[in-house]
Design a protein around this motif. Structure first.
Motif, PDB file in Angstrom:
ATOM      1  N   THR A 251       0.865  -1.136   0.070  1.00 24.05           N
ATOM      2  CA  THR A 251       0.103   0.034  -0.061  1.00 24.05           C
ATOM      3  C   THR A 251       0.783   1.242  -0.166  1.00 24.05           C
ATOM      4  N   ASP A 252       2.342   1.189   0.225  1.00 21.81           N
ATOM      5  CA  ASP A 252       3.042   2.376   0.193  1.00 21.81           C
ATOM      6  C   ASP A 252       4.418   1.999  -0.563  1.00 21.81           C
ATOM      7  N   GLU A 322      -7.668 -15.490  -7.578  1.00 19.73           N
ATOM      8  CA  GLU A 322      -8.432 -16.220  -6.427  1.00 19.73           C
ATOM      9  C   GLU A 322      -8.597 -15.077  -5.214  1.00 19.73           C
ATOM     10  N   LYS A 323      -9.437 -15.142  -4.333  1.00 16.88           N
ATOM     11  CA  LYS A 323      -9.342 -14.542  -3.050  1.00 16.88           C
ATOM     12  C   LYS A 323     -10.174 -15.480  -2.019  1.00 16.88           C
ATOM     13  N   ASP A 324     -10.179 -15.102  -0.774  1.00 19.95           N
ATOM     14  CA  ASP A 324     -10.732 -15.960   0.221  1.00 19.95           C
ATOM     15  C   ASP A 324     -11.972 -15.507   0.235  1.00 19.95           C
ATOM     16  N   GLY A 329      -8.589  -8.700   4.562  1.00 22.16           N
ATOM     17  CA  GLY A 329      -6.975  -8.722   4.762  1.00 22.16           C
ATOM     18  C   GLY A 329      -6.328  -9.804   3.876  1.00 22.16           C
ATOM     19  N   TYR A 330      -7.063 -10.303   3.088  1.00 22.31           N
ATOM     20  CA  TYR A 330      -6.390 -11.582   2.136  1.00 22.31           C
ATOM     21  C   TYR A 330      -6.045 -10.705   0.673  1.00 22.31           C
ATOM     22  N   PRO A 351      -4.488  -5.704   0.642  1.00 21.43           N
ATOM     23  CA  PRO A 351      -5.308  -6.629   1.233  1.00 21.43           C
ATOM     24  C   PRO A 351      -6.660  -6.144   1.009  1.00 21.43           C
ATOM     25  N   SER A 352      -7.774  -7.133   0.784  1.00 19.99           N
ATOM     26  CA  SER A 352      -9.011  -6.753   0.709  1.00 19.99           C
ATOM     27  C   SER A 352      -9.833  -6.518   1.835  1.00 19.99           C
TER      28      SER A 352
END
Length: 352
Positions: A251-252, A322-324, A329-330, A351-352
């Motif tokens: 993110t940074d 894919e995503k959880d 946070g994944y 992170p989502s």
């Protein structure tokens, strides 16, 4: 001259040690206030015969520098994250009498460092062998993004399946992980001269008088820097080396090395951490060896997964993204196709 240098060293250690508690402040204290307080405190508490020419603290970019002089002796220290190094992310550069010496900073015992070095040697050998087998067409493999990609959901257990690289196995040993300031303070520090490969071991109980000039200043600065990151949950010391939270790296952009688009990723306690930037070739090899990587873009992450899949004689189109399901946070990520070809993940995004 030597007496002056040792005196300067001891004086600065005392000053910096006094400033150390500033890092363990309440959560609502701003980063700017912390940086200002440290800089001001060092300058104000310096004895009249010690000239503090420049103090700079930047917690956001994880850099601390200090210039000091006593009579004809002077020292400059620069503590910073350096993903360019092959060994570690945290380095200390000592500029003394126009001669630079750079050290990799390892937090842990000599036995732990021995185990780490052995694991690193095995991993490097394995990854080098994999990289040497990469044909040009795989290295240059670029996957066109298909807007029809379907996002598949998976469970937490599937997303954070453990790696099989030797260094990653060390993470399962709690004694190799430092996640709080108190443990860090009681942990030995080993500095490895990057030019000579010589180790300097400093036990937490050692007196500063036994240390080489400038070394104690660097250790105090290093511990203060890492403590600030541990305090805010932005880092963890894994197997003796620094891992920055992937949530911070992703993110940074200021904490990323502009020379890299791919980063090594390790998992501890359900969280992901970056331990440095790597080339695309190394990222492919790492995923093929069941390791995790994170890339700056979706396209780059897909290329890594596709190339690793081809290398393992799988299909060119990777599984994913894919995503959880139902979790925060994944990260979005790809797998090799079929996924049994590698336990590794090619993460991207935030992170989502």
């Amino acid at each position: 001259m030597k007496k002056a240098k040792k005196l300067l060293s001891l004086i600065l250690v005392s000053i910096l040690c006094l400033q150390y508690p500033i890092y363990t402040v309440s959560a609502d204290t701003t980063i700017n206030n912390i940086e200002t307080n440290i800089e001001k405190g060092i300058e104000e508490q310096a004895p009249e015969n010690v000239e503090i020419e420049n103090v700079s603290v930047d917690i956001t970019t994880q850099e601390v520098t200090v210039d000091a002089s006593l009579d004809e002796s002077s020292v400059n220290l620069d503590i910073s994250l350096d993903p360019d190094t092959n060994y570690n992310q945290l380095t200390m550069t000592v500029n003394e009498d126009s001669a630079d010496e750079t050290y990799d900073v390892f937090f842990g015992s000599e036995e732990q460092k021995k185990l780490y070095d052995e694991a690193l040697e095995k991993d490097n050998k394995l990854l080098s062998e994999i990289e040497s087998t990469l044909p040009t067409e795989i290295i240059n493999n670029t996957i066109e993004l298909d807007d029809s990609d379907n996002i598949i959901t998976e469970t937490v257990e599937e997303q954070l399946t453990g790696n099989e690289l030797e260094i990653d196995k060390l993470i399962n040993n709690e004694s190799f992980v430092i996640s709080d300031v108190t443990t860090l303070e009681n942990t030995p520090v080993i500095l490895t001269n990057t030019q000579t490969n010589e180790d300097i071991v400093v036990e937490s109980t050692d007196g500063v008088a036994s240390w080489a000039f400038a070394i104690p200043i660097g250790i105090v600065l290093s511990k203060a820097l890492i403590s600030s990151l541990l305090y805010w949950g932005s880092a963890v010391v894994i197997g003796g080396v620094l891992g920055i939270a992937l949530s911070k790296v992703s993110t940074d952009s200021r904490v990323r090395n502009k020379n890299y688009s791919h980063y090594k990723v390790v998992e501890w306690s359900g969280k992901l951490f970056s331990t440095g930037g790597i080339s695309q070739k190394s990222a492919i090899a790492r995923m093929a060896a069941n390791g995790n990587v994170w890339s700056t873009t979706k396209a780059k992450a897909k290329t890594v997964a596709s190339s690793a899949s081809l290398l393992k004689k799988g299909k060119k189109t990777p599984i994913g993204p894919e995503k959880d399901k139902g979790k925060s946070g994944y990260y979005m990520h790809y797998h090799t196709n079929p996924r049994s070809k590698s336990k590794g993940h090619s993460f991207y995004g935030t992170p989502s």
